[in-house]
Design a protein around this motif. Structure first.
Motif, PDB file in Angstrom:
ATOM      1  N   PHE A  67       0.921  -1.095   0.094  1.00  0.00           N
ATOM      2  CA  PHE A  67      -0.069  -0.051   0.025  1.00  0.00           C
ATOM      3  C   PHE A  67       0.773   1.242  -0.051  1.00  0.00           C
ATOM      4  N   LEU A  86      -9.016  -0.838   2.991  1.00  0.00           N
ATOM      5  CA  LEU A  86      -8.003  -1.549   2.448  1.00  0.00           C
ATOM      6  C   LEU A  86      -8.220  -2.594   1.746  1.00  0.00           C
ATOM      7  N   TRP A 118       1.333  -5.085   2.402  1.00  0.00           N
ATOM      8  CA  TRP A 118      -0.008  -5.280   3.115  1.00  0.00           C
ATOM      9  C   TRP A 118       0.145  -6.271   4.385  1.00  0.00           C
TER      10      TRP A 118
END
Length: 126
Positions: A67, A86, A118
């Motif tokens: 991310f 997310l 992540w």
């Protein structure tokens, strides 16, 4: 990032946004602000990444997706009690979905943009 990677990221971002629109049909998307949308008046930023990506610098030839967080967005979300959506996906197909307050993510202080695996983000969030 290579042009092909940018194009793939943009296409995946559009797919993920379409999924979020389905999950939150009353959300107000704002493409001029610092975050993507508001859900019931609360600021929310969508972040997505692939489960894994090709990376020949790793022995296996792949690594976990990451991310990308913006310091400006992150600070704004915390100050305004905002949240992140997310989404981890495999070629645009949802794999894992979280909606979490920005303040709950334990990301060390940073400036600019910070990319975080992540798996690390999820483990810090729970």
């Amino acid at each position: 990032m290579a042009p092909e990677s940018n194009a793939l990221a943009a296409r995946n971002g559009c797919l993920i946004e379409k999924i979020v629109r389905t999950l939150y049909p009353d959300a107000q998307f704002d493409y001029k602000g610092i975050v993507d949308l508001k859900i019931n008046g609360q600021p929310v930023e969508i972040k997505s990444c692939q489960v894994s990506v090709s990376d020949h610098s790793h022995g296996s030839g792949t690594r976990s997706g990451r991310f990308a967080f913006s310091a400006e967005q992150h600070k704004s979300l915390i100050q305004n009690k905002g949240e992140y959506i997310l989404m981890v996906h495999k070629s645009g197909e949802p794999f894992l979905f979280f909606r979490i307050p920005a303040a709950a993510l334990k990301i060390s202080e940073f400036s600019g943009v910070k990319s975080v695996c992540w798996k690390s983000v999820i483990s810090r969030a729970v």
